[in-house]
Motif scaffolding. Structure first.
Motif, mmCIF file in Angstrom:
data_model
loop_
_atom_site.group_PDB
_atom_site.id
_atom_site.type_symbol
_atom_site.label_atom_id
_atom_site.label_comp_id
_atom_site.label_asym_id
_atom_site.label_seq_id
_atom_site.Cartn_x
_atom_site.Cartn_y
_atom_site.Cartn_z
ATOM 1 N N ALA A 120 0.735 -1.118 0.070
ATOM 2 C CA ALA A 120 0.105 -0.110 -0.199
ATOM 3 C C ALA A 120 0.818 1.294 0.031
ATOM 4 C CB ALA A 120 -0.902 0.048 1.169
ATOM 5 N N CYS A 121 0.389 2.209 -0.716
ATOM 6 C CA CYS A 121 1.155 3.639 -0.900
ATOM 7 C C CYS A 121 0.481 4.395 0.367
ATOM 8 C CB CYS A 121 0.890 4.198 -2.105
ATOM 9 S SG CYS A 121 1.513 3.403 -3.613
ATOM 10 N N ARG A 137 -4.814 -0.606 8.138
ATOM 11 C CA ARG A 137 -4.878 -1.061 9.614
ATOM 12 C C ARG A 137 -3.585 -2.115 9.731
ATOM 13 N NH1 ARG A 137 -9.523 -2.379 9.234
ATOM 14 N NH2 ARG A 137 -10.783 -1.372 10.730
ATOM 15 N N ARG A 138 -2.871 -1.918 10.694
ATOM 16 C CA ARG A 138 -1.622 -2.529 11.065
ATOM 17 C C ARG A 138 -2.066 -3.992 11.627
ATOM 18 N NH1 ARG A 138 3.440 0.155 12.716
ATOM 19 N NH2 ARG A 138 3.184 2.281 12.127
ATOM 20 N N ARG A 139 -1.211 -4.840 11.293
ATOM 21 C CA ARG A 139 -1.277 -6.216 11.578
ATOM 22 C C ARG A 139 -0.913 -6.335 13.243
ATOM 23 N NH1 ARG A 139 -2.089 -11.179 9.577
ATOM 24 N NH2 ARG A 139 -2.017 -10.753 7.570
ATOM 25 N N ALA A 140 -1.774 -6.868 13.913
ATOM 26 C CA ALA A 140 -1.460 -6.626 15.461
ATOM 27 C C ALA A 140 -0.619 -8.296 15.810
ATOM 28 C CB ALA A 140 -2.770 -7.032 16.033
ATOM 29 N N ILE A 158 0.557 -4.915 7.533
ATOM 30 C CA ILE A 158 -0.678 -4.424 7.417
ATOM 31 C C ILE A 158 -1.619 -5.443 7.691
ATOM 32 C CG2 ILE A 158 -0.389 -1.984 6.834
ATOM 33 C CD1 ILE A 158 -1.378 -3.148 3.974
ATOM 34 N N ARG A 159 -2.875 -5.268 8.112
ATOM 35 C CA ARG A 159 -3.962 -6.424 8.076
ATOM 36 C C ARG A 159 -5.114 -6.069 6.665
ATOM 37 N NH1 ARG A 159 -6.262 -10.049 7.029
ATOM 38 N NH2 ARG A 159 -7.477 -11.519 8.295
ATOM 39 N N THR A 160 -5.098 -4.743 6.724
ATOM 40 C CA THR A 160 -6.302 -4.447 5.790
ATOM 41 C C THR A 160 -5.735 -3.272 5.021
ATOM 42 O OG1 THR A 160 -7.728 -3.380 7.023
ATOM 43 C CG2 THR A 160 -8.125 -5.602 6.668
#
Length: 635
Positions: A120-121, A137-140, A158-160
């Protein structure tokens, strides 16, 4: 090494001047694009003239009606992949990438020690502030080492992500399909990127920048208006239908969404209208979203979409194949026999592993039972030799390949796959799946006997859209006509879901499954004597459609040591590892984890005679309960 082919896909709707700037920025990228595709979402302004007037645009998909961002991106991605793209860079027509944006994405990808599926940019507004609408959304719960890998590449995991300038790996698209076109707008990017990134890596690259030229600075939830219907409907669809979320994630996202909706309703001056939109969204969510292949069925990418729609493939190929035929006939005037797709009854493979300790006579009988004896013949039989086999088994294999054994396999083609050394059942089955020509695969073992009507009973059920169809089995020792205990499994989806955290809900030698669904779940993974249970548990947890037939379709050979092999330290070790994986994957709760260790672990350690008696008693109780529960439907 050949440079990857990268296609840009722009979805346009009534923003002609912004589209002109987007195309211009794409044409001037420091890393030139190999393909630029514009999807015209039935624009009514001068968008078609802008597209035709640009020398940079290499292909156009004109949709007959406005299908929203979801339909537009699904159509554009399908076209890009069909034109040979290795990566697809997608964005709206109000997104203007910096001239080095793509180069920065590829630099980060090269620095990262892996192969991210989504990149993602950073999306800024006019004034340089990061746009809140597009912050991923960051990956936890990542391990520190994985954070370091991403940081070295100038990124974070990222998660999404939103659909504003993300680079997609075409391999992930082929494996997980297209965006859900039925979403029209809102949450289509959330669901799709969650699906792609559930078991893959996604990176946010700050140095790769674009301008997202929205009219206002803010996210779309502040004053959603009538679009709140889409938000509610699509979120319910995403949490209820998507394969993109694990159980814990699903619950967490649902809780956050509920809180956000409650806050919105509490402060909005349009509360009454939003309540009406919410109720309408809930009403629409009561029906399953149509497949992307159906939504795009009257477009120029109908066939491409049908071939990439994973949900269509899981629910049976006939509808998708018909779409392909219609498009090819209309555009090329070809006959049915010349089509790339066929509407014949779905073909299927039989997958049968064998190794050196298998009895040649038992193997021959098993092969005959899935070959010449079947009332519905398979299209091929794939036999995997897990290392060297005995000379007698080699003789049987040679005779089947040279057509000297019509009494065993009739005229069914036989593939023999030989592994150089014994690698275990999971490796043998994975190797065999790679050589199966068809998505539907019937499992068989080298010492069991399939009854003649097995495939005729299971294949029609598979064509209803199931990912796994199992059946009951009956135990026998030497004489196949002298049968004993019948082992049935729950038939209904909800009963299987309720049971799978405690016991394997399928009899492995009886199952027919979709190879694509097995691959989606990660394939067979080594776990001594429990690789099948671990696979099926992951598939059920991922939302696979599953059922078991009550009919006895396989005779299961048990020797004197069958119950002894269900216990002992070897199996206890596998049991503990299975439960550890269940817990780590959030398949079981902590309570279920402790229960399983206590009950199933104890079962592995008790004396064989006691284990035999307990197992037979438990099977009879389960059978009695099923019979008392009345008829059960497949679903």
């Amino acid at each position: 090494m050949t440079a990857p082919r990268i296609a840009a896909v722009v979805v346009a709707w009534n923003r002609a001047e912004l589209l002109r700037e987007t195309i211009g920025a794409l044409a001037r990228q420091s890393r030139p694009l190999d393909d630029i595709i514009v999807v015209d979402n039935a624009s009514t302004d001068s968008t078609p003239q802008v597209i035709r007037g640009s020398n940079a645009v290499m292909d156009t998909v004109t949709l007959p009606s406005n299908l929203g961002g979801a339909g537009g991106f699904a159509a554009g991605i399908a076209r890009a992949v069909s034109r040979g793209a290795d990566f697809v860079w997608i964005m709206d027509d109000d997104t203007v990438p910096h001239l080095d944006a793509l180069e920065r994405l590829l630099e980060a990808r090269a620095e990262y020690p892996g192969e991210p599926a989504v990149m993602a940019c950073r999306a800024d507004w006019f004034d340089g502030r990061e746009h809140p609408m597009n912050k991923p959304r960051r990956r936890a719960f990542l391990q520190p080492g994985l954070h370091e890998h991403a940081e070295k590449a100038g990124a974070y995991q990222i998660r999404t992500a939103s659909f504003v300038a993300i680079l997609l790996d075409a391999r992930a698209i082929r494996e997980d399909g297209l965006p859900e076109a039925a979403y029209f707008l809102w949450n289509d990017d959330f669901e799709y990127t969650a699906r792609l990134l559930r078991r893959r890596v996604g990176l946010y690259v700050d140095a790769a920048r674009v301008e997202h030229r929205t009219k206002t600075f803010g996210n779309s939830t502040a004053s959603p208006g009538a679009r709140f219907t889409n938000e509610v409907r699509n979120k319910i669809w995403a949490f209820g239908c998507s394969r993109g979320f694990g159980p814990i994630e699903r619950c967490a996202f649902m809780a956050m969404t509920t809180i956000r909706w409650a806050r919105l309703l509490a402060v909005s001056p349009e509360r009454d209208e939003l309540w009406d939109y919410m109720k309408e969204g809930m009403r629409q969510a009561g029906e399953m979203p149509p497949m992307t292949a159906e939504v795009l069925s009257d477009t120029a990418v109908a066939c491409e979409a049908a071939q990439l729609d994973r949900r269509a493939q899981r629910q049976g190929q006939s509808a998708a194949n018909n779409l392909c035929k219609g498009v090819h006939q209309e555009q090329a005037g070809t006959s049915l026999g010349e089509e790339l797709c066929s509407d014949e009854t779905q073909p299927f493979s039989v997958l049968l592993p064998v190794y050196i300790k298998d009895d040649p006579a038992h193997f021959q009988r098993a092969l005959q039972s899935v070959g010449a004896d079947q009332s519905l013949a398979a299209n091929e039989i794939v036999i995997v030799c897990d290392g060297p086999v005995s000379p007698k088994i080699d003789e049987i294999l040679d005779s089947t390949r040279h057509g000297r054994s019509p009494h065993l396999v009739a005229d069914i083609p036989v593939k023999v796959i030989r592994l150089e050394r014994n690698r275990g059942l999971s490796a043998a089955l994975n190797a065999g799946l790679q050589h199966c020509s068809y998505d539907i695969v019937a499992r068989a073992d080298a010492d069991d006997i399939s009854v003649p009507e097995r495939f005729a009973r299971q294949l029609p059920v598979m064509e209803q859209g199931f990912d796994i169809v199992g059946a009951a089995i009956v135990e026998f020792s030497e004489d196949e006509n002298d049968t004993g205990l019948i082992r049935k499994q729950p038939a209904r989806q909800r009963d299987i879901v309720n049971a799978y955290t405690f016991h394997d809900p399928f009899n492995h030698p009886s199952v027919v499954y979709r190879a694509s669904a097995v691959r989606d779940a990660g394939g067979y993974q080594h776990l001594d004597l429990m690789e099948d249970y671990w696979l099926f548990a992951r598939m059920v947890a991922d939302g696979a459609r599953v059922t078991n037939l009550p009919d006895v379709l396989v005779k299961y050979r048990v020797g004197s040591g069958a119950y002894q092999r269900r216990g002992g330290l070897r199996l206890l070790k596998s049991e503990i590892e299975l439960q550890r994986r269940f817990r780590k994957s959030e398949i079981t709760t902590l309570h279920e984890y402790m229960r399983n260790l206590l009950v199933r672990g104890t079962y592995r350690l008790i004396p064989t005679t006691t284990r035999r008696a307990m197992y037979r008693l438990w099977r009879r109780v389960m059978l009695s309960r099923d019979q008392n529960g009345g008829a059960q439907s497949h679903g």
